[in-house]
Write an enzyme that holds these catalytic residues in place. Structure first.
Site, PDB file in Angstrom:
ATOM      1  N   GLY A  28       1.922   4.250  12.894  1.00  0.00           N
ATOM      2  CA  GLY A  28       2.519   2.944  13.476  1.00  0.00           C
ATOM      3  C   GLY A  28       1.479   2.556  14.620  1.00  0.00           C
ATOM      4  N   CYS A  70      13.208  10.905   7.302  1.00  0.00           N
ATOM      5  CA  CYS A  70      13.204  10.286   8.539  1.00  0.00           C
ATOM      6  C   CYS A  70      14.563  10.416   9.566  1.00  0.00           C
ATOM      7  CB  CYS A  70      12.877   8.870   8.629  1.00  0.00           C
ATOM      8  SG  CYS A  70      13.833   7.905   7.706  1.00  0.00           S
ATOM      9  N   LYS A  95       0.923  -1.205   0.076  1.00  0.00           N
ATOM     10  CA  LYS A  95       0.063   0.004  -0.027  1.00  0.00           C
ATOM     11  C   LYS A  95       0.809   1.261  -0.016  1.00  0.00           C
ATOM     12  CE  LYS A  95      -1.896   3.044   1.881  1.00  0.00           C
ATOM     13  NZ  LYS A  95      -2.086   4.623   1.393  1.00  0.00           N
ATOM     14  N   GLY A 118       6.580   4.900   8.000  1.00  0.00           N
ATOM     15  CA  GLY A 118       5.793   6.000   8.115  1.00  0.00           C
ATOM     16  C   GLY A 118       5.955   6.672   9.784  1.00  0.00           C
ATOM     17  N   SER A 119       4.866   7.482   9.975  1.00  0.00           N
ATOM     18  CA  SER A 119       4.813   8.285  11.132  1.00  0.00           C
ATOM     19  C   SER A 119       4.457   7.348  12.432  1.00  0.00           C
ATOM     20  CB  SER A 119       3.982   9.546  11.148  1.00  0.00           C
ATOM     21  OG  SER A 119       2.437   8.759  10.867  1.00  0.00           O
TER      22      SER A 119
HETATM   23  P1  NAP Z   1       1.864   8.497   7.643  1.00  0.00           P
HETATM   24  O1  NAP Z   1       0.896   9.487   7.662  1.00  0.00           O
HETATM   25  O2  NAP Z   1       2.153   7.546   8.821  1.00  0.00           O
HETATM   26  O3  NAP Z   1       1.654   7.227   6.341  1.00  0.00           O
HETATM   27  C1  NAP Z   1       2.340   6.350   5.918  1.00  0.00           C
HETATM   28  C2  NAP Z   1       1.797   5.354   5.327  1.00  0.00           C
HETATM   29  O4  NAP Z   1       0.484   4.883   6.064  1.00  0.00           O
HETATM   30  C3  NAP Z   1       0.956   6.068   4.106  1.00  0.00           C
HETATM   31  O5  NAP Z   1       0.726   4.712   3.041  1.00  0.00           O
HETATM   32  C4  NAP Z   1      -0.538   6.084   4.601  1.00  0.00           C
HETATM   33  O6  NAP Z   1      -1.399   6.281   3.560  1.00  0.00           O
HETATM   34  C5  NAP Z   1      -0.693   5.022   5.572  1.00  0.00           C
HETATM   35  N1  NAP Z   1      -1.737   5.152   6.468  1.00  0.00           N
HETATM   36  C6  NAP Z   1      -2.474   5.984   6.886  1.00  0.00           C
HETATM   37  N2  NAP Z   1      -3.090   5.975   7.917  1.00  0.00           N
HETATM   38  C7  NAP Z   1      -3.210   4.591   7.997  1.00  0.00           C
HETATM   39  C8  NAP Z   1      -3.670   3.853   8.919  1.00  0.00           C
HETATM   40  N3  NAP Z   1      -4.778   4.095   9.909  1.00  0.00           N
HETATM   41  N4  NAP Z   1      -3.438   2.393   9.007  1.00  0.00           N
HETATM   42  C9  NAP Z   1      -2.619   1.970   8.124  1.00  0.00           C
HETATM   43  N5  NAP Z   1      -1.927   2.772   7.241  1.00  0.00           N
HETATM   44  C10 NAP Z   1      -2.174   4.243   7.250  1.00  0.00           C
HETATM   45  O7  NAP Z   1       3.127   8.964   7.141  1.00  0.00           O
HETATM   46  P2  NAP Z   1       3.654  10.131   6.253  1.00  0.00           P
HETATM   47  O8  NAP Z   1       3.307  11.506   6.962  1.00  0.00           O
HETATM   48  O9  NAP Z   1       3.145   9.864   4.914  1.00  0.00           O
HETATM   49  O10 NAP Z   1       5.122   9.977   6.131  1.00  0.00           O
HETATM   50  C11 NAP Z   1       6.022  10.634   7.015  1.00  0.00           C
HETATM   51  C12 NAP Z   1       6.785  10.068   8.244  1.00  0.00           C
HETATM   52  O11 NAP Z   1       7.292   8.642   7.863  1.00  0.00           O
HETATM   53  C13 NAP Z   1       7.741  10.656   9.153  1.00  0.00           C
HETATM   54  O12 NAP Z   1       7.217  10.613  10.510  1.00  0.00           O
HETATM   55  C14 NAP Z   1       8.910  10.194   8.620  1.00  0.00           C
HETATM   56  O13 NAP Z   1       9.738  10.370   9.771  1.00  0.00           O
HETATM   57  C15 NAP Z   1       8.371   8.605   8.416  1.00  0.00           C
HETATM   58  N6  NAP Z   1       9.377   7.963   7.714  1.00  0.00           N
HETATM   59  C16 NAP Z   1      10.378   6.959   8.416  1.00  0.00           C
HETATM   60  C17 NAP Z   1      11.174   6.326   7.693  1.00  0.00           C
HETATM   61  C18 NAP Z   1      12.271   5.511   8.489  1.00  0.00           C
HETATM   62  O14 NAP Z   1      12.726   4.557   7.504  1.00  0.00           O
HETATM   63  N7  NAP Z   1      12.300   5.329   9.712  1.00  0.00           N
HETATM   64  C19 NAP Z   1      11.495   6.467   6.335  1.00  0.00           C
HETATM   65  C20 NAP Z   1      10.835   7.351   5.763  1.00  0.00           C
HETATM   66  C21 NAP Z   1       9.637   7.985   6.545  1.00  0.00           C
HETATM   67  P3  NAP Z   1      -1.786   7.883   2.933  1.00  0.00           P
HETATM   68  O15 NAP Z   1      -0.511   8.257   2.934  1.00  0.00           O
HETATM   69  O16 NAP Z   1      -2.490   7.493   1.859  1.00  0.00           O
HETATM   70  O17 NAP Z   1      -2.669   8.378   4.059  1.00  0.00           O
END
Ligand code: NAP
Ligand code: MG
Length: 497
Positions: free
Chosen positions: A248, A299, A191, A243-244
């Protein structure tokens, strides 16, 4: 002069009329509901594509296809066959790399030169996973059971993987989720983020062109609810999430109902420490790009920059002047170094912190504003921003901004800076700049983070683990732990007398 203000001349032919379907069981299919959503260019605001919006029924269909594939012919693929497949995939990806990089740039706005810069890393990764495919092995173990029994372990694929990735590095994230799936013999329902799903979709198609049987790699484009359906699905064995933190946590809760194996690559607020004896000519540009790369949407960004007092003023001034020299521009322009933020939503988040910094008493040294001149009014550009004299408890120093914002803080002693570096609830990464090897090694040992770079920032490799301590998550990507997360261990006993 090339016109970079429209994506018109840059759309890869694969985009066709811009309508894209789900990829389930090797077929391009519409969502059951017929619903779609639109993806826009972060740089020009133009429509890039209209994608199928996967609902619960589609996720269920994809999981069923994935399960059938896991139990079908795919389970009889030999390690060498999976290896050959990954090597073919690496070739196909390389041949089409410029288009794949362009898809990321078109959607999420990373400057095209930066997107194209990932070519080597992607190749190394796929070839690494190919190597892994033929190197998975259990152990023969001595035992003290009273009768003669041979005991050994089998390493088996964990099963159907639900992979959920963010928008900030879509192609790379997709490769680091799908690579281990193919290496280990798992299957996957991926996804991607709704802001940038195209490169993952094309990557999955290339898996099929490389010879992956139908159902092994499925892609369900959609929104948060699509990811929620995947993480709650009872027949998914493992969730690999990047992701965030808040998302998570929702995924961990949903996965608990069926005790899925879970890995979490989350955010950070990483410390980067410059000691007075550091090579500042190397440290300053690296520390700056450790924050401003990808407009701060990384990240592991080293956003808490601790600088030892004797060189503090010099580093603040030189880092600010480096930031001012970065070329802000349209994503398609090869000379652009700073592209837009991914979306209005992300801009609002960053703008909120830009207002908070001075309110809470931080000194703005450079940046701090949105840029709209020079054709940059269709997206959300933020100047590379440097705050000095930031206190550890200010929100800009504690919370992940995910924008081009550096907080610089002076320090006076080794123990003090280590304690302050560790005072974060995150623990994804850290940097140390010094010419003193003993100081560097002492700092490495004491920094509570999953990666520490000395006299460098951001090096990554598929052979080296990356992941979070504390609230930056659990599990590792890269290294052997990455692969372990896609495997189960079976203990086997055979009576030999
Ligand atoms: P996010 O809002 O957590 O989204 C990540 C993914 O989860 C997206 O595909 C999102 O879909 C999906 N998602 C949203 N709500 C969900 C739910 N309730 N259940 C399951 N999946 C769901 O994160 P983001 O704002 O897009 O990305 C930025 C974050 O990612 C930052 O905090 C960053 O630090 C972190 N990140 C971490 C790493 C690492 O390797 N540690 C690498 C890159 C980024 P939609 O986008 O379609 O809503
Ligand atoms: Mg977009």
């Amino acid at each position: 002069m090339t016109d970079y203000s429209s994506i018109a001349g840059f759309r890869p032919a694969w985009l066709g009329d811009g309508r894209k379907k789900l990829l389930i069981d090797g077929q391009a299919v519409e969502a059951r509901s017929g619903e779609t959503f639109k993806s826009f260019s972060a740089s020009t605001g133009e429509l890039v594509a209209e994608l199928a919006l996967a609902g619960e029924a589609d996720v269920d269909r994809a999981v069923k296809a994935s399960r059938a594939a896991f139990e079908g012919p795919w389970s009889r693929f030999k390690p060498a066959e999976r290896q050959a497949l990954l090597l073919r995939l690496a070739e196909l990806v390389d041949a089409e790399f410029d288009d794949l990089a362009m898809l990321d740039t078109l959607e999420m706005g990373r400057p095209i030169t930066a997107s194209k810069g990932l070519r080597g890393m992607l190749q190394r990764s796929l070839r690494h996973f190919a190597g892994v495919a033929s190197a998975i092995h259990g152990q023969t173990l001595g035992n003290s059971f009273p009768v003669e029994l041979l005991s050994y372990t089998l390493r088996e694929p964990v099963g159907v993987v639900g992979a959920i990735i963010p928008w900030n590095g879509p192609l790379f994230s997709a490769a680091w989720k799908i690579g281990p799936v193919l290496a280990t013999g798992c299957t996957v329902v991926l996804k991607p983020a709704e802001d940038a799903g195209l490169s993952a979709l094309r990557f999955a198609e290339l898996c099929h062109e490389a010879g992956v049987p139908p159902g092994v790699v499925n892609v369900v484009t959609g929104a948060g609810a699509t990811g929620a359906a995947l993480s709650a699905h009872p027949d998914v064995d493992k969730i690999a999430f990047t992701g965030s933190g808040p998302t998570g946590q929702r995924i961990v809760e949903a996965s608990a109902r069926t005790f899925k194996k879970v890995s979490m690559e989350l955010g950070g607020k990483s410390p980067n420490i410059i000691f007075a004896d550091a090579d500042l000519d190397a440290a300053i540009p690296a520390a700056a790009m450790g924050v401003f790369n990808n407009s701060g949407q990384v990240c592991a960004a080293g956003t808490r920059l601790f600088v030892e007092r004797p060189v503090y003023d010099e580093v603040v001034a030189r880092l600010a002047s480096f930031a001012q020299g970065l070329k802000i521009g349209l994503s398609l322009d090869p000379s652009t170094q700073i592209g837009p933020l991914v979306s209005q939503r992300q801009y609002e988040r960053v703008a909120g912190y830009l207002a908070l910094g001075p309110q809470q008493g931080a000194r703005l040294v450079t940046g701090g504003a949105r840029v709209t001149e020079g054709g940059l009014d269709k997206g959300y550009w933020v100047e590379p921003t440097v705050y000095a004299d930031v206190a550890d408890d200010m929100r800009i120093a504690c919370e992940e901004i995910f924008g081009p914002v550096a907080s610089i803080m002076p320090f006076d002693s080794f123990d003090e800076v280590i304690a302050r570096a560790n005072s974060s609830r995150f623990g994804l990464a850290g940097g140390v700049w010094t010419k003193d090897i003993n100081k560097a090694m002492a700092a490495v040992k004491r920094i509570r983070a999953g990666s520490v770079w000395v006299n460098h920032y951001f090096a990554m490799d598929p052979a080296v683990p990356f992941g979070g301590y504390k609230m930056s998550g659990f599990g590792r990507e890269g290294g052997s732990e990455h692969i372990d997360a896609y495997l189960q261990t079976k203990g086997v006993w055979i009576r030999t007398e």
